[in-house]
Each structure stands twice: as structure tokens, then as C-alpha cells.
Design an enzyme around this catalytic site. Structure first.
Site, mmCIF file in Angstrom:
data_model
loop_
_atom_site.group_PDB
_atom_site.id
_atom_site.type_symbol
_atom_site.label_atom_id
_atom_site.label_comp_id
_atom_site.label_asym_id
_atom_site.label_seq_id
_atom_site.Cartn_x
_atom_site.Cartn_y
_atom_site.Cartn_z
ATOM 1 N N HIS A 159 -42.983 -26.094 64.862
ATOM 2 C CA HIS A 159 -42.900 -25.228 63.688
ATOM 3 C C HIS A 159 -41.474 -25.094 63.158
ATOM 4 O O HIS A 159 -41.273 -24.653 62.024
ATOM 5 C CB HIS A 159 -43.505 -23.848 63.975
ATOM 6 C CG HIS A 159 -42.666 -22.963 64.845
ATOM 7 N ND1 HIS A 159 -42.916 -22.790 66.191
ATOM 8 C CD2 HIS A 159 -41.599 -22.182 64.573
ATOM 9 C CE1 HIS A 159 -42.041 -21.936 66.696
ATOM 10 N NE2 HIS A 159 -41.227 -21.548 65.733
ATOM 11 N N ASP A 215 -47.135 -27.383 69.751
ATOM 12 C CA ASP A 215 -45.963 -26.827 69.061
ATOM 13 C C ASP A 215 -44.667 -27.423 69.598
ATOM 14 O O ASP A 215 -43.695 -26.709 69.841
ATOM 15 C CB ASP A 215 -45.930 -25.301 69.166
ATOM 16 C CG ASP A 215 -44.902 -24.675 68.218
ATOM 17 O OD1 ASP A 215 -44.574 -25.315 67.200
ATOM 18 O OD2 ASP A 215 -44.405 -23.563 68.503
ATOM 19 N N SER A 258 -36.508 -19.972 68.633
ATOM 20 C CA SER A 258 -37.567 -20.975 68.755
ATOM 21 C C SER A 258 -36.980 -22.357 69.004
ATOM 22 O O SER A 258 -36.092 -22.813 68.282
ATOM 23 C CB SER A 258 -38.414 -21.010 67.482
ATOM 24 O OG SER A 258 -39.170 -19.838 67.346
#
Length: 480
Positions: A114, A144, A219
Site C-alpha cells: 500500500h 501487502d 508502514s
């Protein structure tokens, strides 16, 4: 000559001076650690070693601005509208920040899917102040994860640890670039393992949960153990505010899952996963009692997909799967991840309880295909086989999809993945997620069934029976 008393006084003064000097010398000596042989009081040496391996990832993607509404402009400007020069819509640039981990000295970087999804330009800021362009080697939405490559060599790579060995309560450090700041280190523990959140794509989740503060920008960053090994890729947080601040509940993709995905992406650019073709649910106390089980363990098979590897192997409804290749199965997600982590075509051994008796069943795994991949392949043939006449993209209903669209696992039909605007299906009110069960009273199991059923409509509207969220309803579809 000094008297005896003077000599004694001189000796005392000399000793006192020496003592003072000795005391001063001791103060310049480094103090011992506060805890000797006890708890560790600093992780600075670990951070010094692994910090250079964690980078900032900056991704840019272009989006199209909405076109100007002429009717609204006329209401605002009246007769002056024709004299105005209408501006063409401008592209907008979205900029995102994330983190990444150098896993190979040749410039291979592991990050989240993402973070770079849809990016047209990716830059990597190294801790040594260099900024380099990066390209996507491969990405995997289901886990992911994505692998990037920068043109550099002799970079400090972070060693991957064994995430399976981590225990709840182990101390961990999270390293990344939160909220656009430079590299930041936070500390916490492993709060839980084998977590599902359903926040992201939700396809394959086996998160390590941690209370180490993680925020936007973390992230793709590193979760490391106290030995300085990568044991997770920080991916998600749960937050109690709209701003998405940390409340001590963060999730990281285990390094063992990340390594498996990364190795396949580097080798082939895509990830292949095994599949049994069954619907399952976890064993509860009540179910165990109803089935006459002594222990509450494993998963119950509630559906076997026709023609699947499970059916070919002889797996039946009400079978209780307790182990895969000798490894105990804790719940449905555990079994799904174990099967998905095995390459298609691999023979596996399932420990099954049937009628209270344990037996071993061999099965050769099929290949899992993401929903959008199957829908795309069917969509390409829809224009030729008849379902394209309705204006829908469909795919066979699987146990996983049945759960996602909220229909009983026993339902059979085709899932509507896409509805073309203005198509007969759109006019009739058919929606994405509907399950087409019958057309003109004929059961629908494939795109060929759709074509055959529609040919019998002639000029009459087609009578379509769908299941929407567990309730069946008829729709009249006028074929143009």
C-alpha cells in the site's frame, strides 16, 4: 630537622592529599552499568547497527481532477458563461510517505504494497542523506508486500530473523519514519501473535501485534528483536481517532511470511499459493460436543468445492482437520495461511477426524487465484460467451467469496464482480456482490450456462434469481 610531631603532621597531610587525588582520578573512570547481570538498560548498540538499513520511501501518483460541471457554472455565472474559457481538468499529484528495509546489499528493499500501490515515481531516502530512484520488482496485494530495487551497492542489509520463535512478551523495536519525521525508534513488546484485522485487503493475515508506537509513515518499516534481526514489516495500526494516532495497537507482517513472498517476487515477479477448495470454520465447544470430539481443536469442513483438490482427495463435509504435514492447525486462518504458503502441485498430508477416528489423507494442492484475477479472465471471455450481453463480470462462487458477500456456504452460482454502467444488469438493479443462481429457471454454474440460458429468452426479459446477502430475489433483465 623536623620534630617527631611535625613529621607526623606532614605524613597525615600527604595522605590526605593523595586520597583527594585518588578520588578525583576515580571520578574520570566510566561508571559501571546501572544493572550488572540484570535487565538491559540500553539498545543503542542495536539501533546503531540496524538503523542504516531502514529507509524512507516517497511515492507519487497522479489522479485526474473531476471535470467542471457546466450546469453548475451556468447557474453561478449566467450569461457570462459562454464568454469564459473553460479550463481543462488538471492532473493532481498525490504524495505518500512510508518506510522500507534494505534486505540485500545490492539495493533490494522490502516495503508494504500500500506504500507504493499505483505510484508512478518512487524515491528512497537513505540514512546517509542520498536520495535514489526506485523501481518495483514485484508486489503482492494479498500480503501487502512489495519489493523495490535501487541502483546502489554495498548497502547495510538487515538480517531476517525467525518470526515463529517470537513469543508474547518479547521486547521489540519499531524503526521507521512516522508522520514525515526522520528515522524514529520506539520500543514495546509482542502483544499477540496470529492476528487478523480485516482492515486491509484481508486476504492473508498472520500479524504480530505490538504496543511499540507506530504511526503513519511507519508502514514498511522494521520491527526487530533485541538481537537486531528483522522479525516483522510494520503494516497497520488500530486508532481511536480520525487522525490515526497510535494507541499502542500495531501490526507487523511476520518475517517468515515476508521472506516467502519476497523470494517468489524476486524469482518470478509474482506469488503463487496453494489451495484445497474447501469451506471451513473453527471448532467451538458446542460443535465439539455435537460432533463427539474429545478436544476443542482444528477446523470443520463445511463445504467441499466440486472438482477441487479436496474432493479429489476424498475430504468430506464434517471432517475435522487437526494438522497439516504434522503441524497442528489452530483455526481457519492458520490452515489457510499454511496451505497458501505451500506451492501449487505440492502433495500435503492432512490429519483428519472422521466419525471420531483419526486418519491421514494425501492431497495435491491446486492454485489460488485472487478474485480480481479470476474476474478479469472471465470478463475477457464475457463478450464472447453471452454473459457480456448482461453487462456483468462474474466468477464461480468459492467458500471464501461466499463468506465475503454474506451468502450461505452451500449457495451455488456466479458472483457478480463488476456491473457495467447503463447495461441491462445495471438497469435491472443487479449489484456487485450479488450471486446469480438461476437464469430462466436454469441453474448457473459457469459463463457457458449464462449463455445457454439467455438464448432461451428470445425477446422476453430474462428471469434472474440472485442471492443478495443471504436473501434470494428475482430480477427481470431486459436484454438489449
Amino acid at each position: 630537622m623536623l620534630s617527631a610531631g611535625a613529621m607526623l603532621m606532614f605524613a597525615v597531610l600527604l595522605y590526605a592529599t593523595a586520597a583527594c587525588k585518588s578520588s578525583t582520578a576515580q571520578n574520570t573512570t566510566p561508571l559501571p552499568p546501572l544493572a550488572q547481570g540484570g535487565p538491559r538498560t540500553s539498545f543503542a548498540d542495536v539501533v546503531d547497527r540496524v538503523g542504516p538499513s531502514v529507509v524512507m520511501v516517497r511515492a507519487e501518483r497522479r489522479t485526474h481532477a473531476p471535470q467542471q460541471n457546466d450546469d453548475l457554472m451556468r447557474q453561478l455565472f449566467g450569461n457570462r458563461m459562454p464568454q469564459m474559457q473553460q479550463q481543462a481538468p488538471r492532473d493532481q499529484v498525490e504524495r505518500g510517505l512510508g518506510s522500507g528495509v534494505i534486505v540485500n546489499s545490492d539495493g533490494t528493499i522490502l516495503t508494504n504494497f500500500h506504500v507504493v500501490d499505483g505510484a508512478e515515481d518512487i524515491k528512497v531516502d537513505l540514512p546517509d542523506k542520498r536520495t535514489l530512484s526506485a523501481k518495483v520488482v514485484g508486489s503482492d496485494k494479498a500480503s501487502d508486500l512489495a519489493v523495490l530495487k535501487i541502483d546502489a551497492s554495498n548497502l547495510p542489509a538487515l538480517a531476517l530473523g525467525d518470526s515463529d520463535k517470537m513469543r508474547v512478551g518479547d521486547v521489540v523495536l519499531a524503526i521507521g519514519n512516522p508522520l514525515g519525521l526522520q528515522q524514529t525508534v520506539t520500543m514495546g513488546i509482542i502483544s499477540a501473535k496470529d492476528r487478523q484485522t480485516g482492515v486491509g485487503d484481508g486476504s492473508f493475515e498472520d500479524f504480530l501485534q505490538t504496543d511499540a508506537p507506530i504511526n503513519h509513515g511507519n508502514s514498511g518499516g522494521a520491527l526487530i528483536n533485541t538481537n537486531g534481526e528483522l522479525i516483522g514489516i510494520n503494516s497497520q495500526i488500530l486508532s481511536g481517532s480520525q487522525q490515526g494516532g497510535s494507541i499502542g495497537i500495531g501490526f507487523a507482517i511476520p518475517s517468515n511470511m515476508a521472506k516467502s513472498v519476497m523470494d517468489q517476487l524476486l524469482a518470478t515477479g509474482k506469488v503463487r499459493r496453494g489451495q484445497l477448495g474447501i469451506g471451513i470454520q473453527s471448532v467451538t465447544s458446542d460443535l465439539a460436543e455435537s460432533l463427539g470430539l474429545n478436544d476443542v481443536r482444528g477446523v470443520i469442513v463445511n463445504q467441499v468445492q466440486p472438482g477441487s483438490p479436496a474432493e479429489k482427495a476424498g475430504i468430506k463435509q464434517e471432517d475435522v482437520i487437526t494438522a497439516l504435514n504434522g503441524a497442528l492447525v489452530n483455526d481457519g486462518n492458520d490452515l489457510r495461511n499454511k496451505v497458501a504458503g505451500t506451492l501449487p502441485g505440492t502433495e500435503v498430508s492432512l490429519t483428519v477426524l472422521r466419525g471420531g477416528r483419526e486418519q491421514q489423507i494425501k492431497a495435491t494442492l491446486g492454485e489460488f487465484k485472487p478474485a480480481e484475477e479470476e474476474a478479469s479472465s472471465l470478463g475477457n471471455s464475457n463478450n464472447q460467451d453471452g454473459s457480456g450481453v448482461m453487462g456483468v463480470n462474474v466468477q464461480p462462487l468459492t467458500p471464501e467469496l461466499a463468506s465475503q458477500v454474506g451468502v450461505p456456504a452451500s449457495t451455488q452460482g456466479l458472483v457478480v464482480m463488476n456491473v457495467a454502467p447503463g447495461s441491462p444488469a445495471d438497469d435491472a438493479g443487479i449489484r456487485q456482490g450479488d450471486v446469480i443462481m438461476q437464469i430462466n429457471r436454469q441453474p448457473i454454474r459457469s459463463a457457458d450456462d449464462v449463455k445457454a440460458a439467455l438464448t432461451k429468452s428470445g425477446s422476453k426479459p430474462a428471469l434472474v434469481l440472485i442471492n443478495r446477502g443471504g436473501a434470494t430475489v428475482y430480477q427481470s433483465v431486459k436484454i438489449k
